[in-house]
Design a protein around this motif. Structure first.
Motif, mmCIF file in Angstrom:
data_model
loop_
_atom_site.group_PDB
_atom_site.id
_atom_site.type_symbol
_atom_site.label_atom_id
_atom_site.label_comp_id
_atom_site.label_asym_id
_atom_site.label_seq_id
_atom_site.Cartn_x
_atom_site.Cartn_y
_atom_site.Cartn_z
ATOM 1 N N GLY A 1 0.771 -1.232 0.000
ATOM 2 C CA GLY A 1 0.000 0.000 0.000
ATOM 3 C C GLY A 1 0.800 1.279 0.000
ATOM 4 N N ARG A 2 2.128 1.181 -0.144
ATOM 5 C CA ARG A 2 2.944 2.397 -0.219
ATOM 6 C C ARG A 2 3.190 2.774 -1.673
ATOM 7 N N ALA A 3 3.092 4.053 -1.973
ATOM 8 C CA ALA A 3 3.278 4.514 -3.349
ATOM 9 C C ALA A 3 4.738 4.538 -3.757
ATOM 10 N N ASP A 4 5.634 4.723 -2.783
ATOM 11 C CA ASP A 4 7.046 4.928 -3.122
ATOM 12 C C ASP A 4 7.844 3.647 -3.289
ATOM 13 N N LEU A 5 7.272 2.512 -2.872
ATOM 14 C CA LEU A 5 8.012 1.256 -2.991
ATOM 15 C C LEU A 5 7.056 0.064 -2.984
ATOM 16 N N ARG A 6 7.582 -1.071 -3.384
ATOM 17 C CA ARG A 6 6.873 -2.346 -3.304
ATOM 18 C C ARG A 6 7.788 -3.340 -2.596
ATOM 19 N N THR A 7 7.212 -4.441 -2.092
ATOM 20 C CA THR A 7 8.033 -5.465 -1.445
ATOM 21 C C THR A 7 7.674 -6.851 -1.956
ATOM 22 N N THR A 8 8.711 -7.682 -2.087
ATOM 23 C CA THR A 8 8.547 -9.104 -2.336
ATOM 24 C C THR A 8 9.369 -9.845 -1.291
ATOM 25 N N SER A 9 9.201 -11.165 -1.202
ATOM 26 C CA SER A 9 9.953 -11.931 -0.203
ATOM 27 C C SER A 9 10.242 -13.329 -0.729
ATOM 28 N N LYS A 10 11.331 -13.891 -0.221
ATOM 29 C CA LYS A 10 11.720 -15.254 -0.600
ATOM 30 C C LYS A 10 12.781 -15.758 0.361
ATOM 31 N N GLU A 11 12.553 -16.944 0.912
ATOM 32 C CA GLU A 11 13.542 -17.630 1.749
ATOM 33 C C GLU A 11 14.103 -16.735 2.851
ATOM 34 N N GLY A 12 13.212 -16.035 3.530
ATOM 35 C CA GLY A 12 13.610 -15.217 4.665
ATOM 36 C C GLY A 12 14.162 -13.855 4.319
ATOM 37 N N VAL A 13 14.224 -13.522 3.045
ATOM 38 C CA VAL A 13 14.717 -12.217 2.606
ATOM 39 C C VAL A 13 13.541 -11.362 2.155
ATOM 40 N N ILE A 14 13.524 -10.108 2.586
ATOM 41 C CA ILE A 14 12.525 -9.138 2.133
ATOM 42 C C ILE A 14 13.217 -8.191 1.151
ATOM 43 N N TYR A 15 12.589 -8.009 0.009
ATOM 44 C CA TYR A 15 13.161 -7.125 -1.008
ATOM 45 C C TYR A 15 12.330 -5.853 -1.115
ATOM 46 N N LEU A 16 12.988 -4.725 -0.922
ATOM 47 C CA LEU A 16 12.357 -3.431 -1.140
ATOM 48 C C LEU A 16 12.655 -2.982 -2.565
ATOM 49 N N HIS A 17 11.612 -2.745 -3.340
ATOM 50 C CA HIS A 17 11.765 -2.209 -4.695
ATOM 51 C C HIS A 17 11.407 -0.727 -4.613
ATOM 52 N N VAL A 18 12.417 0.114 -4.605
ATOM 53 C CA VAL A 18 12.191 1.538 -4.330
ATOM 54 C C VAL A 18 11.991 2.297 -5.638
ATOM 55 N N PHE A 19 10.813 2.907 -5.779
ATOM 56 C CA PHE A 19 10.489 3.709 -6.958
ATOM 57 C C PHE A 19 10.947 5.163 -6.782
ATOM 58 N N ASP A 20 10.633 5.723 -5.619
ATOM 59 C CA ASP A 20 10.930 7.137 -5.349
ATOM 60 C C ASP A 20 12.086 7.218 -4.355
ATOM 61 N N TRP A 21 13.249 7.633 -4.834
ATOM 62 C CA TRP A 21 14.449 7.667 -4.005
ATOM 63 C C TRP A 21 14.361 8.827 -3.009
ATOM 64 N N PRO A 22 14.661 8.578 -1.731
ATOM 65 C CA PRO A 22 14.476 9.620 -0.712
ATOM 66 C C PRO A 22 15.502 10.748 -0.831
ATOM 67 N N ALA A 23 15.023 11.955 -0.730
ATOM 68 C CA ALA A 23 15.920 13.123 -0.824
ATOM 69 C C ALA A 23 16.830 13.226 0.393
ATOM 70 N N ASP A 24 16.378 12.705 1.560
ATOM 71 C CA ASP A 24 17.181 12.831 2.784
ATOM 72 C C ASP A 24 18.128 11.655 2.994
ATOM 73 N N GLY A 25 18.156 10.718 2.036
ATOM 74 C CA GLY A 25 19.099 9.609 2.137
ATOM 75 C C GLY A 25 18.692 8.507 3.091
ATOM 76 N N GLN A 26 17.417 8.491 3.498
ATOM 77 C CA GLN A 26 16.977 7.457 4.429
ATOM 78 C C GLN A 26 15.623 6.884 3.990
ATOM 79 N N ILE A 27 15.536 5.550 4.051
ATOM 80 C CA ILE A 27 14.266 4.863 3.793
ATOM 81 C C ILE A 27 13.771 4.299 5.104
ATOM 82 N N ARG A 28 12.552 4.628 5.450
ATOM 83 C CA ARG A 28 11.958 4.178 6.705
ATOM 84 C C ARG A 28 10.838 3.186 6.422
ATOM 85 N N VAL A 29 10.924 2.027 7.065
ATOM 86 C CA VAL A 29 9.880 1.015 6.908
ATOM 87 C C VAL A 29 9.481 0.501 8.279
#
Length: 454
Positions: free
Chosen positions: A381-409
């Motif tokens: 439900g986030r517009a700036d990224l999507r997530t997938t998962s496999k074998e205990g790994v979560i993948y963040l697919h970031v569409f909108d790169w943060p201007a402040d250099g930090q991604i918060r989840v």
């Protein structure tokens, strides 16, 4: 009120006039009523219609495991309609080009003459399959018979096919089957089981044939089923039979087609457009992407421009960035992406298609582990990224790169993070209940930068 002029085929006008007379309405009022109803129907249709959904029990069917792993396939719309390419008698007809016969109400005897012009001397099955492989696509589905009724395969049921009716006289499906087997791509056949504008008993053609006199049940038994038998007997292992537009087909007829496919090739999947919610997986509407995760195995068929088959004046190409993000969006919600190309009448896949598919392939070379065989991730439900998962790994697919250099989840715990592009480790910390990932100033990828959390 602004005026809108619409060119409507004469036979359709006659039907509206009859309906207006029956309802004691003026022609204008009846046309407006039908337009409103059509609009309401279009905007309220769910992304996956109930009759195109997944049969009970298929969610745990291991036969779908390869398809769940694949996530990305190539659709090919090719046939007689590729010759006029959306233009008939000097007029550029609106809409998708493979529906030209229907929209222009071209008589069967006229449309049949296109077969003599269909001579795709530049067709190269190996090159087509190689493109799918470079794009990172794991399966290929081609129109063995679309609604116009013409068969791309050599059929004993009809002479209205590639071998008997065209100067090319080659079974292109056999050549594709050999190329797919050699290059490790699963092959599927699209087959229009309900609409057939060439056959007098098929659905759709009411300008040549009287609907009241059609024997649709006989058409299914004596024409469709023998075709399906040929497709599942003469071309080696087939991954998918991709039926379409199941309007008017009964549950009994859908079940009998499913049983035939299962009898001939038990491992062959049947898509949701078989109808009556009996498909091995659900099929979304054309170019439709659900807003949220669905508890189904499902697939979105989609175009790179507007038309499915080649249309000479359709240059509305989606960007590779858009297409990559659509792939990510679909996979993050548990779906597969069946992305279409429309080769020309000569057998050439247009260069804009090639460029975009190759760009997607380059992205998948770097980020494929975050796509193939994955499940929906925990963040939705986030517009700036999507997530997938496999074998205990979560993948963040970031569409909108943060201007402040930090991604918060939020709602995610991880000990470390790394970029798939280059493999660099990224600092992580927990702040105010959120996982904070420090990222480079510039996004490594314009389309989607993938970060693996473990």
């Amino acid at each position: 009120m602004p005026e809108l002029l619409i060119d409507i085929p004469s036979t359709f006008v006659e039907r509206i006039e009859r309906l207006a007379a029956e309802e004691n309405e003026s022609l204008e009022d009846m046309a407006m009523l039908l337009l409103r109803r059509g609009y309401d129907f279009a905007v309220t249709r769910p992304e996956v219609e109930p009759d195109r959904s997944q049969r009970p029990g298929a969610r745990s069917d291991a036969r779908l495991d390869w398809w769940r792993e694949a996530r990305f396939g190539l659709f090919i719309h090719w046939g007689l309609y590729s010759v006029p390419a959306g233009v008939w008698k000097g007029r550029d007809w609106p809409g998708i080009a493979e529906w030209l016969m229907y929209r222009a109400e071209i008589p069967v005897q006229e449309y049949e003459k296109l077969a003599a012009q269909f001579n795709p001397v530049k067709f190269d099955a190996k090159a087509w399959v190689s493109l799918a492989k470079r794009a990172g696509q794991k399966y290929l589905v081609i129109t063995s018979k679309h609604h116009d009724g013409f068969c791309l395969f050599d059929s004993a049921v009809t002479d209205y096919d590639m071998v008997d009716a065209t100067p090319f006289k080659r079974d292109v499906l056999k050549e594709l089957a050999e190329a797919c087997a050699a290059q490790g791509i699963k092959l599927g056949f699209y087959y229009s089981q309900t609409q057939d504008w060439h056959h007098p008993d098929g659905d759709g053609n009411d300008w040549d044939f009287d609907p009241a006199e059609k024997d649709f049940a006989g058409y299914i038994e004596d024409y469709v089923k023998p075709h399906v038998r040929e497709l599942l007997t003469n071309y080696g292992p087939i991954g998918i039979i991709w039926f379409d537009t199941p309007k008017g087909i009964s549950e009994e007829q859908s079940r009998s087609l499913l049983a035939l496919c299962n009898e001939l090739q038990p491992d062959c999947l049947v898509c949701g457009r078989l109808g009556n919610a009996l498909g091995d997986y659900a099929t979304a509407g054309d170019n439709r992407i659900p807003e949220e995760v669905l508890d189904l195995d499902w697939e979105t068929p989609a175009t790179i421009n507007d038309s499915w088959s080649y249309k000479i004046n359709d240059h509305n190409w989606k960007s590779s960035v858009d297409l990559i993000r659509k792939l990510v969006d679909i996979v993050s919600k548990g779906g597969n992406y069946l992305l279409n190309v429309g080769p020309t009448g000569e057998g050439v896949i247009p260069q804009p298609n090639v460029e975009r598919l190759e760009a997607m392939g380059r992205w998948l070379e770097v980020n494929g582990e975050a796509v193939y065989g994955t499940q929906p991730g925990p963040i939705q439900g986030r517009a700036d990224l999507r997530t997938t998962s496999k074998e205990g790994v979560i993948y963040l697919h970031v569409f909108d790169w943060p201007a402040d250099g930090q991604i918060r989840v939020e709602g995610v715990a991880a000990q470390g993070a790394r970029l798939l592009a280059g493999g660099a480790a990224l600092p992580v910390e927990v702040s105010s209940g959120a996982l904070v990932i420090s990222v480079p100033e510039e996004a490594p990828d314009e389309a989607a930068t993938v970060i693996a959390l473990r």
